[in-house]
Scaffold this motif. Structure first.
Motif, short mmCIF file in Angstrom:
data_model
loop_
_atom_site.label_atom_id
_atom_site.label_comp_id
_atom_site.label_asym_id
_atom_site.label_seq_id
_atom_site.Cartn_x
_atom_site.Cartn_y
_atom_site.Cartn_z
N LEU A 103 8.68 21.86 -7.37
CA LEU A 103 7.52 22.67 -6.98
C LEU A 103 7.95 23.85 -6.12
N GLU A 104 8.86 23.61 -5.18
CA GLU A 104 9.37 24.69 -4.32
C GLU A 104 10.09 25.75 -5.16
N GLU A 142 10.02 31.00 -7.83
CA GLU A 142 10.04 31.80 -9.06
C GLU A 142 8.73 32.55 -9.25
N SER A 143 7.63 31.87 -8.95
CA SER A 143 6.32 32.51 -9.09
C SER A 143 6.18 33.66 -8.10
N THR A 144 6.67 33.46 -6.88
CA THR A 144 6.62 34.51 -5.87
C THR A 144 7.46 35.70 -6.31
N GLN A 145 8.63 35.43 -6.86
CA GLN A 145 9.49 36.52 -7.35
C GLN A 145 8.82 37.26 -8.50
N ALA A 146 8.20 36.48 -9.39
CA ALA A 146 7.52 37.11 -10.53
C ALA A 146 6.35 37.95 -10.04
N ASN A 147 5.61 37.45 -9.07
CA ASN A 147 4.48 38.21 -8.52
C ASN A 147 4.98 39.49 -7.84
N THR A 148 6.08 39.36 -7.11
CA THR A 148 6.64 40.53 -6.44
C THR A 148 7.10 41.56 -7.47
N ALA A 149 7.76 41.09 -8.51
CA ALA A 149 8.23 42.00 -9.57
C ALA A 149 7.04 42.66 -10.26
N THR A 150 6.02 41.87 -10.50
CA THR A 150 4.82 42.42 -11.15
C THR A 150 4.18 43.47 -10.24
#
Length: 130
Positions: free
Chosen positions: A106-107, A112-120
């Protein structure tokens, strides 16, 4: 005791049978007869007390046997409970490991989700500036 009681009773009967008409002899026989009766009574009391004592001993032996059986059963239950507790500890440890692994995943997924959101977000900002 039973044989002695029978003997004394037989002696008592013999004394009565041999009793003659002489008053002195009769008095002596009566005294002996009285002594025999007292002995018979005493022996019968002793015999009944011993019987009661035997019953008490048998009851105590049964109680001891019951207590030993109960104690043995309790020890068996204690061992069984200890085995169950040990199995539960192992199950809890396995569940803890699974939960730890799931938390780590989960961490990682959150990172990964945070990185994807940042990239987006960066991509959107670049599009806005372009």
């Amino acid at each position: 005791l039973e044989l002695e009681i029978i003997y004394l009773q037989a002696l008592q009967s013999a004394l009565w049978a041999n009793c003659d008409s002489d008053a002195e002899m009769q008095s002596k026989d009566e005294k002996e007869l009285q002594v025999c009766r007292q002995k018979v009574d005493a022996l019968q009391r002793i015999y009944h007390e011993q019987q009661a004592h035997r019953v008490q001993l048998a009851e105590r032996e049964a109680a001891v046997e019951c207590a030993q059986t109960t104690s043995s059963g309790l020890l068996d239950l204690q061992h069984a409970a200890a085995s169950v507790v040990e199995r539960r500890k192992e199950e809890v440890e396995k569940a803890r490991e699974i939960l730890q692994e799931a938390l780590q995943r989960l961490e990682e997924a959150t990172a990964e989700s945070t990185q994807a959101n940042t990239a987006t977000q960066l991509g959107l900002e670049q599009l806005d500036t372009a």
